[in-house]
Scaffold this active site. Structure first.
Site, PDB file in Angstrom:
ATOM      1  N   HIS A 239      23.483  50.713  40.721  1.00 16.00           N
ATOM      2  CA  HIS A 239      25.104  50.954  40.432  1.00 16.00           C
ATOM      3  C   HIS A 239      25.107  51.995  39.299  1.00 16.00           C
ATOM      4  O   HIS A 239      24.093  52.221  38.523  1.00 16.00           O
ATOM      5  CB  HIS A 239      25.802  49.792  39.975  1.00 16.00           C
ATOM      6  CG  HIS A 239      26.088  48.834  41.237  1.00 16.00           C
ATOM      7  ND1 HIS A 239      25.201  47.880  41.566  1.00 16.00           N
ATOM      8  CD2 HIS A 239      27.215  48.883  42.055  1.00 16.00           C
ATOM      9  CE1 HIS A 239      25.948  47.125  42.726  1.00 16.00           C
ATOM     10  NE2 HIS A 239      27.102  47.696  42.818  1.00 16.00           N
TER      11      HIS A 239
ATOM     12  N   LYS B 220      28.783  50.121  35.093  1.00 18.73           N
ATOM     13  CA  LYS B 220      28.767  48.957  35.273  1.00 18.73           C
ATOM     14  C   LYS B 220      28.389  47.692  34.143  1.00 18.73           C
ATOM     15  O   LYS B 220      27.455  48.207  33.678  1.00 18.73           O
ATOM     16  CB  LYS B 220      28.259  48.484  36.617  1.00 18.73           C
ATOM     17  CG  LYS B 220      28.344  46.998  37.286  1.00 18.73           C
ATOM     18  CD  LYS B 220      27.963  47.239  38.603  1.00 18.73           C
ATOM     19  CE  LYS B 220      27.938  45.800  39.144  1.00 18.73           C
ATOM     20  NZ  LYS B 220      29.414  45.223  39.360  1.00 18.73           N
TER      21      LYS B 220
HETATM   22  P1  NAD Z   1      37.978  49.881  35.762  1.00 26.19           P
HETATM   23  O1  NAD Z   1      37.301  49.436  34.365  1.00 26.19           O
HETATM   24  O2  NAD Z   1      37.879  51.114  36.200  1.00 26.19           O
HETATM   25  O3  NAD Z   1      39.095  49.246  35.894  1.00 26.19           O
HETATM   26  C1  NAD Z   1      39.449  47.972  35.490  1.00 26.19           C
HETATM   27  C2  NAD Z   1      40.863  48.089  35.334  1.00 26.19           C
HETATM   28  O4  NAD Z   1      41.467  46.701  34.858  1.00 26.19           O
HETATM   29  C3  NAD Z   1      41.153  48.888  33.743  1.00 26.19           C
HETATM   30  O5  NAD Z   1      41.958  49.844  34.269  1.00 26.19           O
HETATM   31  C4  NAD Z   1      41.497  47.863  33.045  1.00 26.19           C
HETATM   32  O6  NAD Z   1      42.508  48.482  32.048  1.00 26.19           O
HETATM   33  C5  NAD Z   1      42.438  47.027  33.626  1.00 26.19           C
HETATM   34  N1  NAD Z   1      42.741  45.835  33.107  1.00 26.19           N
HETATM   35  C6  NAD Z   1      41.740  45.345  32.075  1.00 26.19           C
HETATM   36  N2  NAD Z   1      42.528  44.002  31.411  1.00 26.19           N
HETATM   37  C7  NAD Z   1      43.626  44.109  32.309  1.00 26.19           C
HETATM   38  C8  NAD Z   1      44.705  43.073  32.216  1.00 26.19           C
HETATM   39  N3  NAD Z   1      44.700  41.932  31.684  1.00 26.19           N
HETATM   40  N4  NAD Z   1      45.865  43.186  33.153  1.00 26.19           N
HETATM   41  C9  NAD Z   1      45.810  44.278  33.861  1.00 26.19           C
HETATM   42  N5  NAD Z   1      44.915  45.098  34.135  1.00 26.19           N
HETATM   43  C10 NAD Z   1      43.690  44.864  33.332  1.00 26.19           C
HETATM   44  O7  NAD Z   1      36.600  49.018  36.714  1.00 26.19           O
HETATM   45  P2  NAD Z   1      36.431  49.345  38.389  1.00 26.19           P
HETATM   46  O8  NAD Z   1      35.309  49.887  38.656  1.00 26.19           O
HETATM   47  O9  NAD Z   1      37.845  49.543  38.992  1.00 26.19           O
HETATM   48  O10 NAD Z   1      36.056  47.453  38.762  1.00 26.19           O
HETATM   49  C11 NAD Z   1      36.653  46.467  38.349  1.00 26.19           C
HETATM   50  C12 NAD Z   1      36.246  45.160  39.006  1.00 26.19           C
HETATM   51  O11 NAD Z   1      36.039  45.298  40.290  1.00 26.19           O
HETATM   52  C13 NAD Z   1      34.868  45.023  38.429  1.00 26.19           C
HETATM   53  O12 NAD Z   1      34.666  43.586  38.183  1.00 26.19           O
HETATM   54  C14 NAD Z   1      33.954  45.573  39.420  1.00 26.19           C
HETATM   55  O13 NAD Z   1      32.663  44.834  39.449  1.00 26.19           O
HETATM   56  C15 NAD Z   1      34.579  45.050  40.551  1.00 26.19           C
HETATM   57  N6  NAD Z   1      34.367  45.630  41.769  1.00 26.19           N
HETATM   58  C16 NAD Z   1      34.553  45.163  42.825  1.00 26.19           C
HETATM   59  C17 NAD Z   1      34.325  45.302  44.234  1.00 26.19           C
HETATM   60  C18 NAD Z   1      34.489  44.703  45.443  1.00 26.19           C
HETATM   61  O14 NAD Z   1      34.295  45.118  46.634  1.00 26.19           O
HETATM   62  N7  NAD Z   1      34.866  43.386  45.333  1.00 26.19           N
HETATM   63  C19 NAD Z   1      34.081  46.759  44.181  1.00 26.19           C
HETATM   64  C20 NAD Z   1      33.896  47.640  43.075  1.00 26.19           C
HETATM   65  C21 NAD Z   1      34.127  47.020  41.951  1.00 26.19           C
END
Ligand code: NAD
Length: 280
Positions: free
Chosen positions: A167, A171
């Site tokens: 990744h 991450k």
């Molecule tokens: P990112 O850091 O770009 O986005 C996360 C967002 O959540 C940020 O903008 C942050 O400010 C916000 N956030 C944090 N605390 C918050 C709160 N209390 N209320 C509202 N918003 C809040 O990360 P990302 O790459 O978008 O990934 C997010 C999550 O999704 C990670 O856990 C990642 O591993 C997961 N993910 C899952 C999949 C899937 O298919 N299930 C795919 C990609 C990423």
């Protein structure tokens, strides 16, 4: 049942109303792009952490879609909507689930890195909510979950099983939730317990590999969206099953598919295998 009846809603009043949490994040932004293209779901609210610097700005402008007339909010606690889609962090997602239960919204949780006790709590909360939780929402990966179990059963213990995931450098959790799920599913298919047989990296004089162990190796580099490989290593041959995500859109499309599906389900905790009809 709007999707199944084949109706094509044209205005927001007829669409499924999505509340996107983590809206300014990498996944949140892509999910909103996919929602904007979908005929039967619309963006109702966009929510971020309360101290996000863009609170109050138009979400469309933040994510490069132009003005959408929806301001980024710093709190979830407001009524309305049909389904909440949350890709944030484990603590925030637990708060989202509690809110979904209070307000009767369905939920799609894509966040990874939950502790076992948080997953237990999610199971408990899901008795009162319709929730899809999947560490990987891609259609290809969910098919991979199924086929690696079949392959493991056929090849049996003469083939060594190793998982490699790669990744991007940002991450935070490791190994990925997807890699752990692959390990757990394969171990279960082989009658093993991944908690006992999972080996995370190897260094030094570790001795010969045991037949039972399932190795887990992790790469973090640059902007790799997500790659998972399962190796089945035998004598004279090896079989590799590889999934490569080219962009985050495959996860975003899966999340929107899950949102459209879960609003019509009874309360319970579901995963993408349920959404895609891959369960026997
Ligand atoms: P990112 O850091 O770009 O986005 C996360 C967002 O959540 C940020 O903008 C942050 O400010 C916000 N956030 C944090 N605390 C918050 C709160 N209390 N209320 C509202 N918003 C809040 O990360 P990302 O790459 O978008 O990934 C997010 C999550 O999704 C990670 O856990 C990642 O591993 C997961 N993910 C899952 C999949 C899937 O298919 N299930 C795919 C990609 C990423």
């Amino acid at each position: 049942m709007r999707e199944r009846c084949g109706r094509r809603p044209t205005d927001m009043a007829e669409k499924i109303k999505a509340v996107v949490v983590g809206a300014a994040g990498r996944m949140g932004g892509r999910i909103i792009h996919v929602i904007q293209e979908a005929p039967s779901i619309g963006l109702f609210r966009a929510v971020e952490r309360s101290d996000h610097p863009a609170i109050g700005w138009d979400i469309g402008e933040i994510i490069g879609l132009g003005k959408l007339g929806i301001s980024l909010e710093g709190s979830l606690k407001k009524p309305g909507g049909d389904v909440v889609i949350d890709f944030t962090n484990p603590q925030a997602s637990m708060e989202t689930l509690a809110f979904a239960k209070e307000s009767g919204l369905a939920a799609v949780i894509g966040t990874t890195g939950f502790k076992p006790e948080q997953i237990e709590r999610m199971r408990e909360l899901s008795k009162g909510i319709r929730c899809v939780f999947s560490p990987n929402m891609s259609v290809g990966v969910n098919l991979m979950f199924k086929v690696v179990q079949d392959i493991a059963r056929v090849l049996g213990s003469e083939y060594d099983i190793e998982i490699l995931e790669a990744h991007h450098r940002m991450k935070k959790d490791s190994p990925s939730g997807t890699a752990v799920k692959l390990g757990e599913l394969i171990a279960k298919a082989m009658g093993r317990d991944f908690g006992q047989v999972g080996v995370y990296g190897r260094k030094g004089l570790v001795g010969e590999r045991t037949k039972e162990e399932i190795g887990m190796q992790v790469i973090r580099a640059g902007d790799i969206v997500g790659e998972h490989t399962v190796f089945f290593g035998g004598i004279g041959e090896r079989l590799e099953i590889i999934h490569r995500a080219h962009s985050r859109d495959n996860f975003a499309r899966g999340a929107v598919k899950a949102a459209l599906w879960v609003v019509n389900q009874p309360n319970g905790l579901y995963d993408m295998q349920d959404v895609l009809g891959l369960k026997p």
